[in-house]
Structures are given as structure tokens and as C-alpha cells.
Design an enzyme around this catalytic site. Structure first.
Site, mmCIF file in Angstrom:
data_model
loop_
_atom_site.group_PDB
_atom_site.id
_atom_site.type_symbol
_atom_site.label_atom_id
_atom_site.label_comp_id
_atom_site.label_asym_id
_atom_site.label_seq_id
_atom_site.Cartn_x
_atom_site.Cartn_y
_atom_site.Cartn_z
ATOM 1 N N LYS A 7 1.084 -0.972 0.109
ATOM 2 C CA LYS A 7 0.369 0.077 0.029
ATOM 3 C C LYS A 7 0.544 1.028 0.121
ATOM 4 O O LYS A 7 1.619 1.686 1.201
ATOM 5 C CB LYS A 7 -1.050 -0.055 1.344
ATOM 6 C CG LYS A 7 -2.015 0.784 1.357
ATOM 7 C CD LYS A 7 -3.026 0.753 2.502
ATOM 8 C CE LYS A 7 -4.060 2.365 2.385
ATOM 9 N NZ LYS A 7 -4.923 1.558 3.948
ATOM 10 N N GLY A 46 -10.637 -2.220 9.056
ATOM 11 C CA GLY A 46 -11.731 -2.761 8.158
ATOM 12 C C GLY A 46 -13.067 -2.789 9.035
ATOM 13 O O GLY A 46 -14.508 -2.724 8.401
ATOM 14 N N ASP A 59 4.421 0.505 14.598
ATOM 15 C CA ASP A 59 3.386 0.455 15.020
ATOM 16 C C ASP A 59 3.872 0.536 17.115
ATOM 17 O O ASP A 59 2.947 0.594 17.917
ATOM 18 C CB ASP A 59 2.377 -0.982 15.054
ATOM 19 C CG ASP A 59 1.683 -0.333 14.020
ATOM 20 O OD1 ASP A 59 1.351 0.832 13.954
ATOM 21 O OD2 ASP A 59 1.522 -1.236 12.755
ATOM 22 N N ASP A 119 -12.829 -13.776 6.550
ATOM 23 C CA ASP A 119 -13.609 -12.176 6.188
ATOM 24 C C ASP A 119 -14.946 -11.822 6.759
ATOM 25 O O ASP A 119 -15.905 -12.946 6.860
ATOM 26 C CB ASP A 119 -13.424 -12.211 5.097
ATOM 27 C CG ASP A 119 -13.411 -10.890 3.866
ATOM 28 O OD1 ASP A 119 -14.673 -10.328 4.849
ATOM 29 O OD2 ASP A 119 -13.238 -10.423 3.304
ATOM 30 N N GLY A 160 -6.170 -7.680 11.859
ATOM 31 C CA GLY A 160 -5.772 -7.662 13.091
ATOM 32 C C GLY A 160 -6.167 -6.669 13.846
ATOM 33 O O GLY A 160 -6.935 -6.266 13.482
#
Length: 378
Positions: free
Chosen positions: A16, A320, A142, A275, A204
Site C-alpha cells: 500500500k 476495516g 506500531d 473475512d 488484525g
């Protein structure tokens, strides 16, 4: 030609990227995502909904080279530096730094603590250094957002000679949490100064307890396995279960690592998919069970984070799942209905802009203004 900052977030099969102009507001000049690296690569540009299949096979160096070629042909600017999301910074890297050989050597020793992420983060650094050896590259970690918590939030109940070797709770998703803290300070200052739990829910997933925009506690620990169940990762697990799987079930270390990182979580519970979109569309009892399990464990750990804060003024969903899966949010909130009232917000994640805001002042010599109308992900 104007100067620009490139941000990269490299995964096992994806890259990305986003390009920011080095002016107030950090305008987005271009960006997108290459998926299917090592398989069937495709490019999706920012703002588009369809993938563009790419005609040639790619490894990470190929993907970096393609990205640079595309940007040079379309962005019309000079890339003056690059910022990389790097998952684990260890005990000492508590802020964004320019990467040099000694720092990279340290980061490579942390690969066992983040095997799904760290190797690919560093592969992008190496690929960019190979193609553009003079380009300044920065690491944004992170773990850094959680680096200054109290000892009670970072220690495991282990002997000192083990803790002294760096076996401690680090916490992750810090770039996401840093962005949420910035947005709260701008859009909801009264909440920023209060007691907030942020739920970064995606493939995650973790939680962060924030007071005055700073991390007080978080659900992940030494590695990105702990805490909430995730897409393919197990979350919190009795350590004795690992010993049992090795001693009694005959699983090797590699077998256990693969099981806990790649075959557990929503994928393992449902037997269908990692998902959430697939699980919400399924009528399978196992899919329903997996989502119920995820919601209950998330709610339980939100309550635990509230204990660390001494109360709860607000709950922010991001990531997400947090942003898009309304039924999952509703299940979590239903399980928390017994708590005193608190505000609930949904704020889109923007880890790329969080990186840009950390690195840009080091390039320009001054802080760049963050305009609210420039804040959304493009």
C-alpha cells in the site's frame, strides 16, 4: 517540481502506498495498493473500486519498482523521502527515525516477534534502498505509541531475568491509534481529554485505552498474537494449550506457529473464512458462532480497558471491521449495554497520514498544519 513524501505499508502479498505533498495540509498527490504479490498481481488506485490486473509476476522488489515507475509517470513531483510502517520497534525505538544499517540490524532481530509483518516491512526498505540508494528512508513503528505506559501495563508476571531480556508487553497498531488521537484532539477535544477505548478491528485487531490522547493500556503483548481473536490469529490463549499441543498432540514449533498465526481466529472458529463480510453473508451456525465469539471477547476486553482507565467516556471504532461491519459493532455494543452511558464514534483509520505527520516536520524543519478537510483517507 514540488517535493513529496512517499509512505509504504508492505505486507506478505501487498504493498500500500501514498504520496503526500510537503505543504500545509499534506495534500495527497497519488496512491494505491498492489495486491497479489507472488501470485496474481493487481493495482487498485486510490478512489477506485476495481483492480487493474498486472501482466507480470512480481516479488516485493518488483512491486516497489512498479510503484516508483507508476508514480514517476503520474504524480509529477520529486520524491524526497519515504516512510515505512514497521510493526515492531522493540524496547528502544519509541519514535519515528531515519533508517540506517545499524537500526535495520536491530529491526531484523525482531522478526521472530512479528513474523507475519516485519520481514515484509523490511523487504520494502531493502528494495527501495537498492533502486534509490540516496533516498532518505524513515521507520514509523506500531509499538512506539505504547512505549511510555506504566510498568504495570507492560510487565508479564515472569521472573526478572526473563523480563530483563525484553519479554514484555509492547502493543501494536500504534500508527492507527496515533491517528485517532489526532482526530479526537481536533474534532472532539472534550473526548480527547477523557477516558477513551479505541477498537482497531480488522484482520488484525486490538484495543487501546487512552487518557488525554496517550496509551494507558492495550490488548496486544510481546507479539501481535495476544488479546482479541482476529482474522487468522488466535488472540488470548492459555499458554498451557501451547505446551499441550506440542507434548501431547505432537505439533512442532513450526506447526504451532502456523496454527496460531494463520489458521486460528475467525478462520479457525468458522471453518469458512477470515473475512467478516463472508461470515455475515453466511447462514452457517459456525459463521454465526465465530462472529458471536468475536463480539463477546471484544466486549469483555473493552470492559477490561475501562478498568485501566477508571471508567469510560467514549468508544471509537476504526479499521476495516470497526468502520464497515455495522452488525458486529451492534453486537459489541449490546454486550456493553450494562455500562454507564458513553459516546460511540466511528473514525476511519489513516495510518499513512499518521506516518506523514511524523516524518514531514523532519524534512521541512517545521510542523505542517493538519487541515480537517484534508484528513480523510483518499
Amino acid at each position: 517540481m514540488s517535493d513529496a513524501l512517499l509512505t509504504l505499508n508492505a505486507g506478505s502479498s501487498s504493498l500500500k502506498f501514498r504520496l503526500f505533498g510537503l505543504q500545509d495540509g499534506l495534500p495527497v498527490l497519488g496512491g494505491g495498493k498492489i495486491t497479489g504479490i507472488g501470485g496474481n498481481p493487481a493495482l487498485r488506485l486510490a478512489g477506485e473500486t476495481d483492480d487493474r490486473p498486472l501482466s507480470r509476476d512480481m516479488d516485493m522488489p518488483d512491486a516497489v519498482a512498479f510503484m516508483l515507475e507508476w508514480l514517476e509517470g503520474h504524480a509529477g513531483c520529486h520524491i524526497s523521502a519515504a516512510a515505512h510502517r514497521i510493526v515492531h520497534g522493540g524496547p528502544n525505538l519509541d519514535q519515528c527515525v531515519q533508517l540506517d544499517p545499524s537500526t535495520l540490524d536491530v529491526l531484523k532481530t525482531l522478526i521472530p516477534l512479528a513474523p507475519l509483518h516485519q520481514p515484509h516491512n523490511l523487504a520494502a526498505v531493502d528494495a527501495l534502498a537498492e533502486s534509490h540508494p540516496g533516498l532518505a528512508q524513515f521507520g514509523c513503528f506500531d509499538t512506539a505509541f505504547h512505549a511510555h505506559r506504566e510498568r504495570v501495563a507492560t510487565a508479564f508476571a515472569l521472573p526478572a531475568h526473563i523480563r530483563d531480556k525484553g519479554v514484555r508487553r509492547y502493543g501494536f497498531h500504534g500508527l492507527s491509534y496515533a491517528w485517532i488521537a489526532r482526530r479526537l484532539a481536533i474534532d472532539h477535544p472534550e473526548l480527547h481529554g477523557g477516558r477513551v477505548v479505541v477498537a482497531h478491528l480488522g484482520n488484525g485487531a486490538s484495543l487501546c485505552a487512552m487518557a488525554n490522547g496517550r496509551s494507558v493500556d492495550t490488548t496486544m503483548g510481546l507479539t501481535a498474537l495476544d488479546g482479541l481473536p482476529m482474522g487468522t490469529r488466535c488472540g488470548a490463549l492459555d499458554p498451557g494449550a501451547v505446551l499441550y499441543m506440542q507434548r501431547e498432540l505432537g505439533l512442532s514449533l513450526d506447526d504451532v506457529e502456523r496454527l496460531l498465526y494463520q489458521d486460528s481466529g475467525l478462520k479457525g472458529l468458522s471453518g469458512i473464512s477470515n473475512d467478516v463480510r463472508d461470515l455475515l453473508e453466511s447462514s452457517s451456525p459456525d459463521a454465526i458462532f465465530a462472529l458471536d465469539y468475536f463480539a463477546r471477547k471484544t466486549a469483555q476486553q473493552i470492559a477490561a480497558m475501562a478498568v485501566s482507565l477508571g471508567g469510560l467516556d467514549g468508544l471509537v471504532f476504526t479499521g476495516g471491521i470497526g468502520e464497515n461491519a455495522t452488525p458486529v459493532r451492534e453486537r459489541i455494543l449490546a454486550a456493553l449495554a450494562w455500562l454507564p452511558p458513553f459516546r460511540t464514534l466511528v473514525i476511519p483509520a489513516d495510518e499513512e497520514r499518521a506516518m506523514a505527520l511524523d516524518v514531514a516536520p523532519q524534512l521541512s524543519g517545521r510542523s505542517l498544519r493538519l487541515d480537517p478537510d484534508q484528513s480523510s483517507c483518499v
